[in-house]
Design a protein around this motif. Structure first.
Motif, PDB file in Angstrom:
ATOM      1  N   TYR A   4      -8.237   4.956   0.207  1.00  0.00           N
ATOM      2  CA  TYR A   4      -6.834   5.333  -0.005  1.00  0.00           C
ATOM      3  C   TYR A   4      -6.051   4.050  -0.229  1.00  0.00           C
ATOM      4  O   TYR A   4      -6.024   3.161   0.631  1.00  0.00           O
ATOM      5  CB  TYR A   4      -6.289   6.084   1.208  1.00  0.00           C
ATOM      6  N   PRO A  57      -2.348   3.438  -2.079  1.00  0.00           N
ATOM      7  CA  PRO A  57      -1.242   4.004  -2.853  1.00  0.00           C
ATOM      8  C   PRO A  57      -0.435   2.960  -3.628  1.00  0.00           C
ATOM      9  O   PRO A  57       0.749   2.730  -3.363  1.00  0.00           O
ATOM     10  CB  PRO A  57      -0.393   4.670  -1.763  1.00  0.00           C
ATOM     11  N   ARG A 109      -7.818   7.648  -3.736  1.00  0.00           N
ATOM     12  CA  ARG A 109      -6.618   8.474  -3.561  1.00  0.00           C
ATOM     13  C   ARG A 109      -5.377   7.587  -3.520  1.00  0.00           C
ATOM     14  O   ARG A 109      -5.353   6.559  -2.865  1.00  0.00           O
ATOM     15  CB  ARG A 109      -6.712   9.307  -2.290  1.00  0.00           C
ATOM     16  N   GLY A 110      -4.338   8.028  -4.237  1.00  0.00           N
ATOM     17  CA  GLY A 110      -3.073   7.318  -4.239  1.00  0.00           C
ATOM     18  C   GLY A 110      -2.991   6.191  -5.248  1.00  0.00           C
ATOM     19  O   GLY A 110      -1.907   5.671  -5.517  1.00  0.00           O
ATOM     20  N   THR A 164      -8.428   2.709   3.882  1.00  0.00           N
ATOM     21  CA  THR A 164      -8.263   4.150   4.105  1.00  0.00           C
ATOM     22  C   THR A 164      -6.908   4.383   4.773  1.00  0.00           C
ATOM     23  O   THR A 164      -6.232   3.434   5.179  1.00  0.00           O
ATOM     24  CB  THR A 164      -9.367   4.718   5.011  1.00  0.00           C
ATOM     25  N   GLU A 165      -6.537   5.640   4.910  1.00  0.00           N
ATOM     26  CA  GLU A 165      -5.289   5.943   5.612  1.00  0.00           C
ATOM     27  C   GLU A 165      -5.378   5.521   7.084  1.00  0.00           C
ATOM     28  O   GLU A 165      -4.403   5.062   7.670  1.00  0.00           O
ATOM     29  CB  GLU A 165      -4.983   7.445   5.507  1.00  0.00           C
ATOM     30  N   GLU A 166      -6.555   5.693   7.675  1.00  0.00           N
ATOM     31  CA  GLU A 166      -6.742   5.328   9.077  1.00  0.00           C
ATOM     32  C   GLU A 166      -6.837   3.816   9.257  1.00  0.00           C
ATOM     33  O   GLU A 166      -6.393   3.280  10.263  1.00  0.00           O
ATOM     34  CB  GLU A 166      -8.011   5.972   9.631  1.00  0.00           C
ATOM     35  N   GLU A 167      -7.419   3.133   8.254  1.00  0.00           N
ATOM     36  CA  GLU A 167      -7.562   1.669   8.302  1.00  0.00           C
ATOM     37  C   GLU A 167      -7.046   1.085   7.004  1.00  0.00           C
ATOM     38  O   GLU A 167      -7.815   0.691   6.129  1.00  0.00           O
ATOM     39  CB  GLU A 167      -9.016   1.280   8.506  1.00  0.00           C
ATOM     40  N   PRO A 168      -5.718   1.006   6.856  1.00  0.00           N
ATOM     41  CA  PRO A 168      -5.158   0.481   5.610  1.00  0.00           C
ATOM     42  C   PRO A 168      -5.424  -1.000   5.471  1.00  0.00           C
ATOM     43  O   PRO A 168      -5.745  -1.698   6.435  1.00  0.00           O
ATOM     44  CB  PRO A 168      -3.661   0.763   5.755  1.00  0.00           C
TER      45      PRO A 168
END
Length: 251
Positions: free
Chosen positions: A133, A135, A164-165, A245-249
């Motif tokens: 992820y 964005p 994603r994003g 990732t969203e959990e580990e940007p």
């Protein structure tokens, strides 16, 4: 599955976050990552500068360091190409010049086990969506070794498209060299800087926030030019985007 990470000199010395990102990404995909501590330079600077004999001990050392590992993964197209394309040539030449066939055998055995990161993800693991992820708007520069030497094709773009994003925008003149070329930048600094300036101007014109690549040597060259121009465009290795990732940007 187990794989060994060949982190490369540039990443070890200047971009350790890229190596960390590769481990994080591969472990998320179920790969157990080994890091042979005996690894050093692959010998590419010596070989490209014409010191062919001086590269031979590094061929031997690298082959011995990664002996027994079924997969060797590196986040560098230039180092992967050095091992896959040039190690066998160095070995054959050493044998032809009477320095024994051991080096040729070591090089021949190692070469097919070495994968550039995107090759390993797409061809070995069979994935393009790695659960990333990011964005942001990204434009991608394909380095020469990956594009022409390894024939990576659209693998990096397929991986980026699945993030994603992420909005991937086309880089005008993407297949043109950035001007780094290892020792080329040292021997021909004016030409190198001019080529890099063309590349960074094209990247900035896309409006992207991030200029992504799969080889930090090229990105170091481009980043220096962008900083001198006070451009807001940042450079980032593909592995760091894929590891986010969203959990580990990405921090």
């Amino acid at each position: 599955m187990r794989a060994a990470l060949f982190v490369t000199c540039v990443n070890d010395a200047l971009y350790p976050r890229t190596g960390i990102a590769v481990v994080r990404l591969l472990e998320r995909l179920g790969v157990t990552v080994d890091f042979p501590a005996a690894q050093t330079c692959c010998g590419q600077p010596q070989y490209n500068t014409g010191y062919r004999h001086e590269a031979e001990p590094l061929v031997r050392r690298t082959a011995e360091a990664f002996a027994g590992h079924p997969y060797v993964v590196t986040p560098s197209g230039s180092c992967a190409a050095m091992i896959r394309e040039h190690y066998p040539r160095i070995g054959r030449r050493a044998a032809a010049e009477g320095r024994g066939g051991e080096l040729a055998a070591l090089a021949r055995e190692l070469a097919p086990r070495v994968y550039e990161l995107t090759e390993f993800l797409v061809d070995v693991l069979g994935v393009t969506d790695v659960g990333a992820y990011f964005p942001h708007t990204v434009t991608y520069h394909p380095s020469c070794h990956g594009l022409r030497g390894l024939g990576l094709g659209d693998r990096p773009r397929r991986l980026l498209t699945a993030v994603r994003g992420l909005e991937l925008v086309e880089l005008p003149g993407a297949e043109e060299c950035c001007g780094f070329g290892g020792t080329f930048a040292v021997k021909n600094p004016d030409v190198s800087a001019a080529m890099g300036t063309d590349k960074t101007a094209a990247a900035a014109a896309t409006g992207a926030r991030v200029l992504c690549g799969a080889d930090n040597s090229c990105l170091a060259h481009l980043d220096g030019l962008l900083r001198r121009a006070r451009s807001p465009l940042r450079t980032l290795h593909l592995a760091e985007i894929l590891a986010a990732t969203e959990e580990e940007p990405l921090s």
